[in-house]
Scaffold this motif. Structure first.
Motif, mmCIF file in Angstrom:
data_model
loop_
_atom_site.group_PDB
_atom_site.id
_atom_site.type_symbol
_atom_site.label_atom_id
_atom_site.label_comp_id
_atom_site.label_asym_id
_atom_site.label_seq_id
_atom_site.Cartn_x
_atom_site.Cartn_y
_atom_site.Cartn_z
ATOM 1 N N ILE A 1 0.813 -1.267 -0.123
ATOM 2 C CA ILE A 1 0.183 -0.133 -0.045
ATOM 3 C C ILE A 1 0.719 1.372 -0.013
ATOM 4 C CG2 ILE A 1 -2.139 -1.104 1.057
ATOM 5 C CD1 ILE A 1 -1.242 0.392 3.718
ATOM 6 N N ALA A 2 2.185 1.167 0.206
ATOM 7 C CA ALA A 2 2.994 2.401 0.275
ATOM 8 C C ALA A 2 3.176 2.735 -1.257
ATOM 9 C CB ALA A 2 4.469 2.118 1.073
ATOM 10 N N ASP A 3 3.024 1.872 -2.289
ATOM 11 C CA ASP A 3 3.298 1.953 -3.606
ATOM 12 C C ASP A 3 1.972 2.608 -4.376
ATOM 13 O OD1 ASP A 3 3.833 1.787 -6.201
ATOM 14 O OD2 ASP A 3 3.856 -0.364 -6.250
ATOM 15 N N PRO A 4 2.437 3.955 -4.939
ATOM 16 C CA PRO A 4 1.215 4.666 -5.275
ATOM 17 C C PRO A 4 0.443 3.881 -6.364
ATOM 18 C CG PRO A 4 3.271 6.122 -4.794
ATOM 19 C CD PRO A 4 3.720 4.739 -4.806
ATOM 20 N N ASP A 5 1.468 3.352 -7.392
ATOM 21 C CA ASP A 5 0.671 2.598 -8.302
ATOM 22 C C ASP A 5 -0.007 1.417 -8.045
ATOM 23 O OD1 ASP A 5 2.016 4.242 -10.183
ATOM 24 O OD2 ASP A 5 3.984 2.554 -10.474
ATOM 25 N N MET B 1 -5.706 -0.339 -6.854
ATOM 26 C CA MET B 1 -6.599 -1.281 -6.052
ATOM 27 C C MET B 1 -8.047 -0.239 -6.103
ATOM 28 S SD MET B 1 -6.455 -1.296 -1.848
ATOM 29 C CE MET B 1 -5.526 0.233 -1.727
ATOM 30 N N LEU B 2 -7.863 1.129 -6.265
ATOM 31 C CA LEU B 2 -9.178 1.802 -6.339
ATOM 32 C C LEU B 2 -9.424 2.394 -7.459
ATOM 33 C CD1 LEU B 2 -8.456 3.872 -2.879
ATOM 34 C CD2 LEU B 2 -10.174 2.181 -3.200
ATOM 35 N N GLU B 3 -8.869 1.549 -8.656
ATOM 36 C CA GLU B 3 -9.588 1.991 -9.670
ATOM 37 C C GLU B 3 -10.936 1.836 -9.950
ATOM 38 O OE1 GLU B 3 -8.446 0.773 -14.610
ATOM 39 O OE2 GLU B 3 -7.831 -0.632 -12.597
ATOM 40 N N GLU B 4 -11.545 0.938 -9.361
ATOM 41 C CA GLU B 4 -13.249 0.930 -9.181
ATOM 42 C C GLU B 4 -13.622 1.513 -8.053
ATOM 43 O OE1 GLU B 4 -14.907 -2.888 -10.101
ATOM 44 O OE2 GLU B 4 -12.890 -3.449 -11.032
ATOM 45 N N PRO B 5 -14.885 2.169 -7.994
ATOM 46 C CA PRO B 5 -15.289 2.704 -6.583
ATOM 47 C C PRO B 5 -15.525 1.995 -5.687
ATOM 48 C CG PRO B 5 -16.402 3.797 -8.761
ATOM 49 C CD PRO B 5 -15.513 2.344 -9.241
ATOM 50 N N GLY C 1 -2.492 8.787 0.931
ATOM 51 C CA GLY C 1 -2.658 8.548 -0.551
ATOM 52 C C GLY C 1 -4.109 8.029 -0.744
ATOM 53 N N LEU C 2 -4.403 7.142 0.090
ATOM 54 C CA LEU C 2 -5.894 6.564 -0.031
ATOM 55 C C LEU C 2 -6.726 7.446 0.199
ATOM 56 C CD1 LEU C 2 -4.878 3.231 2.231
ATOM 57 C CD2 LEU C 2 -5.412 3.215 -0.251
ATOM 58 N N ARG D 1 -11.688 11.170 -4.668
ATOM 59 C CA ARG D 1 -12.160 11.510 -6.115
ATOM 60 C C ARG D 1 -13.434 10.787 -6.541
ATOM 61 N NH1 ARG D 1 -6.190 10.337 -8.866
ATOM 62 N NH2 ARG D 1 -5.179 11.830 -7.259
ATOM 63 N N GLN D 2 -13.867 10.045 -5.624
ATOM 64 C CA GLN D 2 -15.125 9.132 -5.981
ATOM 65 C C GLN D 2 -16.304 10.078 -5.827
ATOM 66 O OE1 GLN D 2 -14.322 4.840 -4.047
ATOM 67 N NE2 GLN D 2 -15.962 5.905 -3.709
#
Length: 322
Positions: free
Chosen positions: A58-62, A67-71, A103-104, A110-111
């Motif tokens: 989870i420390a990796d921004p990519d 992980m949160l590409e979908e709502p 970051g999370l 943005r949702q």
């Protein structure tokens, strides 16, 4: 309803995933569960039907972006670098416990529809020494470990995002959760679980705090109940307060030993000895009475009594009272 659980391979997270996998709908929710995503850097258990296993840091921004590409509707964030490991490597601890949380939050903000974020904070936000008379909802957090400082920063960020309507977040300050498996994990407080598992297994155990040392404890089963309760709790009931301490039993190691002896026999006492470490006792074994009226009023619960805690901690039948 799409649910994501980070730290899903850990002690609490794995139990939470098991509970979710057996549910069609969260208690009090209006929609059925449509997908469950379990997130961790590694998993000890195999795949479960109906659960997507997502491995990554989870420390990796990519990874967070993927992980949160979908709502997501409910995001239960349990992943963290524990206290002892964070104290040994505070920079990595901050990347996981601080930067990753921000970051999370940024991605969740943005949702179009705010997600319910349930954040596993910690009583480590209070630091030591604690007030001698009590800790309650008005006690000022003054962390004395990097881990506690990181959790307090994350609580503050969560509250600010919730104030602005970007997320619908709740931070739960968890007490000691028992009984974790006996293994190295960066937890200086591991003895709180080890006293249960070692004595139940018939092994000798040297407790690193005195019999009169006191801690705030909760079983994993009751912790999972509280996390799921937070997932659907009405925002209106929070009244602007987004971080609070959960109810917990304040118990001494002597009281736990007595309850274990009542369950497994007095011969257990011959396998138990005490060798107090002053630093460990000061940090984890000097907890005053705990009062949690906010959490109590919102429907959060502790285990009831020490006998019920012992039973739940060891996966045994809970004794019936009354």
């Amino acid at each position: 309803m799409r649910i994501i659980v980070t730290g899903a391979g850990g002690f609490i997270g794995s139990g939470l995933i098991e509970r979710l996998a057996g549910m069609s709908r969260l208690p009090g929710a209006a929609e059925d569960i449509s997908s469950i995503v379990a997130v961790d850097a590694r998993f000890e258990a195999g795949a479960r039907a109906g659960v997507q296993m997502l491995r990554g840091d989870i420390a990796d921004p990519d990874f967070r972006d993927a992980m949160l590409e979908e709502p997501v509707d409910v995001f239960l964030h349990l992943a963290a670098m524990p206290g002892g490991a964070t104290e040994a490597d505070p920079e990595r601890g901050w990347r996981i416990n601080g930067e990753a949380v921000f970051g999370l939050l940024d991605l969740l903000a943005r949702q179009k529809e705010p997600a319910r974020l349930v954040f596993a904070s910690s009583i480590a936000v209070f630091g030591v020494p604690l007030p001698r008379d009590k800790v309650d909802d008005e006690t000022l957090p003054l962390p004395t470990l990097a881990y506690g400082a990181h959790k307090l920063v994350a609580e503050t960020l969560l509250a600010d995002h919730a104030r602005r309507g970007l997320i619908d977040g709740i931070a739960l300050r968890l007490p000691g959760i028992v009984a974790r498996p006996r293994r190295p994990g960066g937890h200086h407080s591991a003895y709180m679980s080890d006293i249960f598992t070692a004595l139940a297994e018939g092994a000798d155990f040297i407790c690193p705090v005195s019999p009169g040392s006191t801690s705030w404890l909760m079983s994993r089963e009751r912790c999972i109940y509280n996390l799921l309760h937070a997932a659907t709790l009405s925002s209106e009931r929070l009244k602007g307060r987004r971080a609070f301490t959960l109810p917990a039993l304040r118990l001494s190691m002597g009281e736990i030993a007595d309850a274990l002896a009542g369950r497994f026999g007095d011969g257990l006492r011959d396998r138990l000895s005490f060798a107090s470490d002053a630093a460990i006792e000061a940090q984890y074994g000097s907890y005053p009475p705990l009062f949690t009226p906010i959490a109590d009023g919102l429907g959060f619960r502790h285990d009831g009594d020490v006998e019920s805690l012992v039973a739940r901690a060891l996966g045994l039948p809970v004794p019936q009272t009354g």
